[in-house]
Design a protein around this motif. Structure first.
Motif, PDB file in Angstrom:
ATOM      1  N   ILE A  57       0.830  -1.200   0.000  1.00  0.00           N
ATOM      2  CA  ILE A  57       0.000   0.000   0.000  1.00  0.00           C
ATOM      3  C   ILE A  57       0.872   1.260   0.000  1.00  0.00           C
ATOM      4  CG2 ILE A  57      -1.623   1.362   1.390  1.00  0.00           C
ATOM      5  CD1 ILE A  57      -2.825  -1.360   2.307  1.00  0.00           C
ATOM      6  N   ARG A  58       1.907   1.256   0.832  1.00  0.00           N
ATOM      7  CA  ARG A  58       2.741   2.452   0.963  1.00  0.00           C
ATOM      8  C   ARG A  58       3.692   2.639  -0.222  1.00  0.00           C
ATOM      9  NH1 ARG A  58       4.718   2.347   7.335  1.00  0.00           N
ATOM     10  NH2 ARG A  58       2.675   1.835   8.246  1.00  0.00           N
ATOM     11  N   GLN A  68       1.288   1.844  -3.915  1.00  0.00           N
ATOM     12  CA  GLN A  68      -0.029   2.483  -3.984  1.00  0.00           C
ATOM     13  C   GLN A  68      -1.140   1.499  -4.358  1.00  0.00           C
ATOM     14  OE1 GLN A  68       2.804   4.222  -5.617  1.00  0.00           O
ATOM     15  NE2 GLN A  68       2.956   4.830  -3.467  1.00  0.00           N
ATOM     16  N   THR A  95      -4.361  -0.867  -3.464  1.00  0.00           N
ATOM     17  CA  THR A  95      -5.471  -0.787  -2.518  1.00  0.00           C
ATOM     18  C   THR A  95      -5.651  -2.131  -1.823  1.00  0.00           C
ATOM     19  OG1 THR A  95      -7.136  -1.482  -4.125  1.00  0.00           O
ATOM     20  CG2 THR A  95      -6.615   0.873  -4.030  1.00  0.00           C
TER      21      THR A  95
END
Length: 440
Positions: free
Chosen positions: A255-256, A259, A261
């Motif tokens: 996620i970090r 990006q 979801t």
């Protein structure tokens, strides 16, 4: 030791063994699903409850592991004397209820207490299960049986990620805990009704006396004096520290840094890893049994040494590249190769354990694995990530990347222990072969 491959086990039918193995595997599946779901929910929980990486690490690691590990040994000692099936059914009911309660937490302390409750319940699952499987299957089939049981790790982790990501996407993280927690109570009833409690020592053609179970301290001493067992426990513990740390933080890393979801991770990334993990686990168990039949049990430990060595470069690639497809592909290859270790490791330890020490030896192994591996692994990732932010001024994404890379670099340590474990296992096999040749 066990008889040959044609040994008949009259006390429990073939169908009953299969049903019991299925139910135990399903229980292990729920165990891992209920603990792994937290990983996909970390970012949402962090935002909702205003937590930092260190607090997330405590929730993922030590809060669960401390109670899970320490209670496992006295429960296992009880399992070496009492009905193991019933203990598993009660434990499953407890941790499923506590998982559901995680969804009602309103702050860090409440969630911490609920996670502790999950750990308390899960302490009563694996040691009795290992002991039952060792009694249901002879040594030459034990690695495959425990590999099937170990599918609970891969499939449970996948389903926790899959359900967590999808339920959170359409509802919220609290609903996700309720969805995975409540069905466990139903499974507990099925375990109590349909799993069989095998006679102790059934698959070894010898029976344990009902009142001869040794003390926990005697089991500790016996295990400590066996160098093969010590190296196997060290190897699986370090492997688990790395594995728990990396897997529980992988969704946050994706996620970090990429990006992605939660929905994408649940539906595209997790299924690929699940397939790789299942193939590696089943394939590793079958290969281990074939190697043992042809060359001796020691080759099972060396198989893990070899496959983990091959997996190591692919594991590092995951944290060194910025292309999501290359990173995910490398991680899938690493998982395929290194997922071989659980079934053979636990089978070897159960084979080394005296009959009335099997549940306690399993509990000792799981105590060390979970206190150090599960307790320190995820916690260390979070703490190191927070430290890297302070020391080097890294952002959340980069600090987590290098924290995970730091933990991954411990892999050669685990590899060395599996090699040494094989050396000592080979010596034990030679001593047993020589003893059989001595006149009565």
């Amino acid at each position: 030791m066990a008889g040959d491959a044609n040994t008949v086990l009259p006390e429990v039918s073939s169908s009953a063994r299969k049903v019991t193995l299925f139910l135990l595997t399903a229980t292990y599946f729920f165990s891992y699903m209920d603990r792994q779901i937290l990983s996909i929910l970390l970012e949402d929980i962090k935002a909702d409850l205003l937590l930092n990486d260190a607090q997330l690490g405590y929730l993922s690691g030590i809060a669960f592991a401390l109670f899970y590990a320490t209670l496992g040994i006295p429960i296992a000692s009880l399992a070496d004397r009492k009905n193991r099936r019933n203990i598993i059914a009660v434990a499953l009911t407890v941790w499923s209820g506590m998982t559901a309660l995680c969804g009602l937490a309103q702050n860090f302390v409440q969630l911490l207490l609920a996670r502790i409750g999950v750990g308390v319940g899960e302490a009563g699952s694996s040691p009795p299960s290992h002991s039952m499987i060792a009694d249901l299957y002879p040594a030459e089939k034990r690695a495959s049986a425990l590999a099937i049981y170990s599918l609970g790790v891969t499939l449970g982790a996948f389903m926790g990620t899959f359900l967590g990501g999808n339920v959170t996407h359409f509802f919220d993280w609290r609903t996700a805990f309720l969805v995975v927690g409540i069905p466990g109570v139903i499974l507990a009833i099925l375990v109590r009704l349909f799993a069989v409690e095998p006679p102790r020592g059934m698959s070894d053609l010898q029976k344990a006396v009902a009142d001869d179970a040794p003390s926990i301290s005697a089991s500790f001493k016996a295990m400590w004096k066996n160098p093969a067992a010590v190296h196997l426990v060290m190897g699986v513990t370090i492997t688990s520290l790395i594995g728990y740390g990396l897997s529980l933080w992988s969704p946050a890393y994706l996620i970090r840094n990429f990006q992605m979801t939660e929905f994408q991770i649940a539906n595209y990334y997790a299924p690929v890893l699940a397939l790789a993990g299942v193939a590696g686990t089943i394939g590793g168990g079958k290969l281990a049994d074939r190697l043992a039949a042809r060359f001796g049990l020691h080759t099972q430990s060396w198989m893990i040494f070899a496959l983990k060595t091959c997996a190591f470069p692919f594991l590092l690639i995951f944290y060194l590249v910025d292309d999501i497809y290359l990173a995910a592909g490398a991680y899938a290859v690493a998982l395929l190769l290194q997922s071989c270790y659980l079934g053979p490791t636990f089978a070897l330890i159960q084979g080394l354990a005296p009959l009335r020490m099997r549940a306690v030896w399993a509990a000792i192994t799981l105590f060390i694995i979970n206190l150090i591996g599960l307790g320190i692994g995820p916690t260390a990732v979070g703490v190191i990530s927070l430290q890297y932010q302070g020391w080097f001024g890294l952002n959340d994404a980069e600090s987590l990347r290098w924290s995970l890379f730091t933990i991954a670099m411990m892999t050669p340590w685990a590899i060395w222990h599996y090699w040494r474990g094989g050396v000592f296992l080979k010596r034990i096999e030679a001593e047993r072969a020589e003893a059989k040749m001595q006149p009565a």
